[in-house]
Design a protein around this motif. Structure first.
Motif, short mmCIF file in Angstrom:
data_model
loop_
_atom_site.label_atom_id
_atom_site.label_comp_id
_atom_site.label_asym_id
_atom_site.label_seq_id
_atom_site.Cartn_x
_atom_site.Cartn_y
_atom_site.Cartn_z
N ILE A 143 -33.49 4.76 -7.06
CA ILE A 143 -33.52 3.95 -5.75
C ILE A 143 -32.16 3.53 -5.17
O ILE A 143 -32.23 3.61 -3.92
N HIS A 156 -46.12 1.66 -6.86
CA HIS A 156 -45.04 0.48 -6.25
C HIS A 156 -44.54 1.12 -4.91
O HIS A 156 -44.16 2.14 -4.53
N GLU A 205 -34.38 2.37 -11.24
CA GLU A 205 -33.13 1.61 -10.61
C GLU A 205 -32.16 2.87 -10.12
O GLU A 205 -31.67 2.66 -8.71
N ALA A 262 -40.91 0.51 -2.38
CA ALA A 262 -39.49 0.07 -2.71
C ALA A 262 -38.88 0.11 -1.29
O ALA A 262 -39.35 1.07 -0.35
N LEU A 263 -37.87 -0.44 -0.98
CA LEU A 263 -37.00 -0.09 0.55
C LEU A 263 -37.59 -0.18 1.39
O LEU A 263 -37.68 0.91 2.06
N ASP A 264 -38.05 -1.40 1.59
CA ASP A 264 -38.82 -1.78 2.96
C ASP A 264 -40.01 -0.85 2.99
O ASP A 264 -40.35 0.05 4.18
N ASP A 265 -40.92 -0.33 2.04
CA ASP A 265 -41.88 0.45 2.09
C ASP A 265 -41.64 1.86 2.44
O ASP A 265 -42.66 2.68 2.71
N ALA A 321 -31.26 4.51 -1.36
CA ALA A 321 -31.21 3.52 -0.28
C ALA A 321 -29.97 3.68 0.39
O ALA A 321 -30.00 3.69 1.48
N TYR A 351 -43.32 5.05 -5.52
CA TYR A 351 -43.32 5.66 -7.07
C TYR A 351 -44.47 5.13 -7.80
O TYR A 351 -44.97 3.82 -7.44
#
Ligand code: 5GP
Ligand code: MN
Ligand code: MN
Length: 328
Positions: free
Chosen positions: A314, A216, A311, A218-221, A318, A225
């Protein structure tokens, strides 16, 4: 630094009946260092035993030791008079039983993690070293012991393991010089590589295939993870040990700044592994969750199920990545 090396060299010369240990769920530096120090001591004519709470992982069981590696302190063949704890960023990392055992026996800590507390009686802690194996090579030099035979192999394994085979930013000219010295002293690199790399089962290949299907972003790629549920190990006939190293591959995805894997450790417990290319300090991220490690490689055990842990981590990443963007 010179003073503490001299002090440790003196203890090794003067004392006897050593117990050598390293962190639980050991990696190549932990096992390589345990083997290297055991060889060093046995060449000095000392009585030595090795202990690791988790034992030697199957993928490292080709490495030679001059002594038995015990997994139960009750089985030791003699009462140690000095314990040497390697590659452990805290006393807890050596395991609960060892932590208790250390209270009654004088100890030495040799470590290279960031922010390792001085938990032993004598502490040589220096994050400038790429691996504990590198520190042991310096100690061997001090003791005028040559890096030949299984001692050389153990040092090479330890250093290669913690530097991603001499590719990470922790690799220095000194690291490469020690590797060169091991080769100069006769390491057969082809045979070493065959033994150290040909350790995978077909099941492990299948496990990695399944895991790579489940990456997966996350955070604009910027973050990659994967979760490693228990069921996947059962389905592929593998164990957690077989997932060792997969996190490093996530870091190869273009644009990814932080890679993470999460492993199930029970209903409300999981273990995270974090890797970066030096964009931010993942040791600081792991420390927020009670873990630790290095700038580019760190880990922690979280008391929450994997989806909650994803969560939580991340959210921290972030913040850190936003901060990093502002600083850039
Ligand atoms: P890995 O992700 O391969 O388990 O570990 C990466 C680095 O972080 C290693 O240097 C390891 O010693 C450290 N590390 C991993 N898990 C923990 C942990 O739970 N506590 C601490 N202090 N360090 C950890
Ligand atoms: Mn280690
Ligand atoms: Mn290490």
């Amino acid at each position: 630094m010179q003073e503490v090396i001299a002090n440790i060299a003196q203890i090794l010369k003067e004392e006897d009946d050593f117990l050598v240990t390293a962190h639980v769920n050991p990696d190549g530096d932990a096992i390589g260092s345990m083997s290297a120090l055991s060889w060093l001591l046995s060449r000095m004519g000392k009585r030595v035993a090795a202990y690791n709470e988790s034992g030697v992982p199957r993928y490292l069981n080709w490495l030679e030791f001059p002594c038995e590696v015990y997994t139960d302190l009750g089985d030791l063949p003699f009462a140690p008079r000095r314990i040497i704890v390697l590659d452990s960023g805290s006393a807890e990392r050596a395991g609960e039983a060892m932590q208790r055992f250390m209270q009654g026996v004088p100890s030495i800590c040799m470590d290279h993690h960031l922010r390792t507390p001085e938990f032993a009686d004598v502490n040589w802690i220096d994050p400038e070293f790429a691996a504990v194996g590198e520190m042991l090579a310096i100690l061997a030099d001090r003791l005028a012991i040559m890096l030949t035979g299984p001692l050389g192999e153990a040092i090479y394994l330890a250093i290669g393991s913690d530097t991603g085979n001499f590719t990470y930013g922790n690799t220095t000219p000194r690291t490469l010089e020690i590797a060169a010295e091991v080769l100069r002293r006769g390491l057969d690199l082809e045979s070493f590589t065959a033994r150290s790399e040909a350790t995978w089962s077909l099941n492990r290949i299948h496990l990695w295939g399944r895991l790579f299907d489940n990456v997966h972003l996350a955070l604009d790629d910027q973050v990659a993870y994967m979760t490693l549920p228990d069921s996947l190990f059962t389905e592929t006939g593998t164990t957690m040990e077989d997932s060792e190293g997969i996190v490093n591959f996530l870091r190869r995805i273009y644009g990814v700044k932080v890679a993470m894997t999460l492993r199930d450790l029970g209903p409300d417990k999981c273990k995270i592994s974090l890797r970066t290319h030096g964009v931010l300090n993942v040791q600081e991220v792991a420390a927020i969750f009670g873990g630790g490690g290095h700038r580019n490689a760190a880990g922690a055990t979280l008391n929450m199920p994997m989806p909650k842990a994803v969560e939580a981590v991340i959210a921290i990443l972030a913040e850190k990545l936003a901060l990093d963007g502002k600083q850039a």
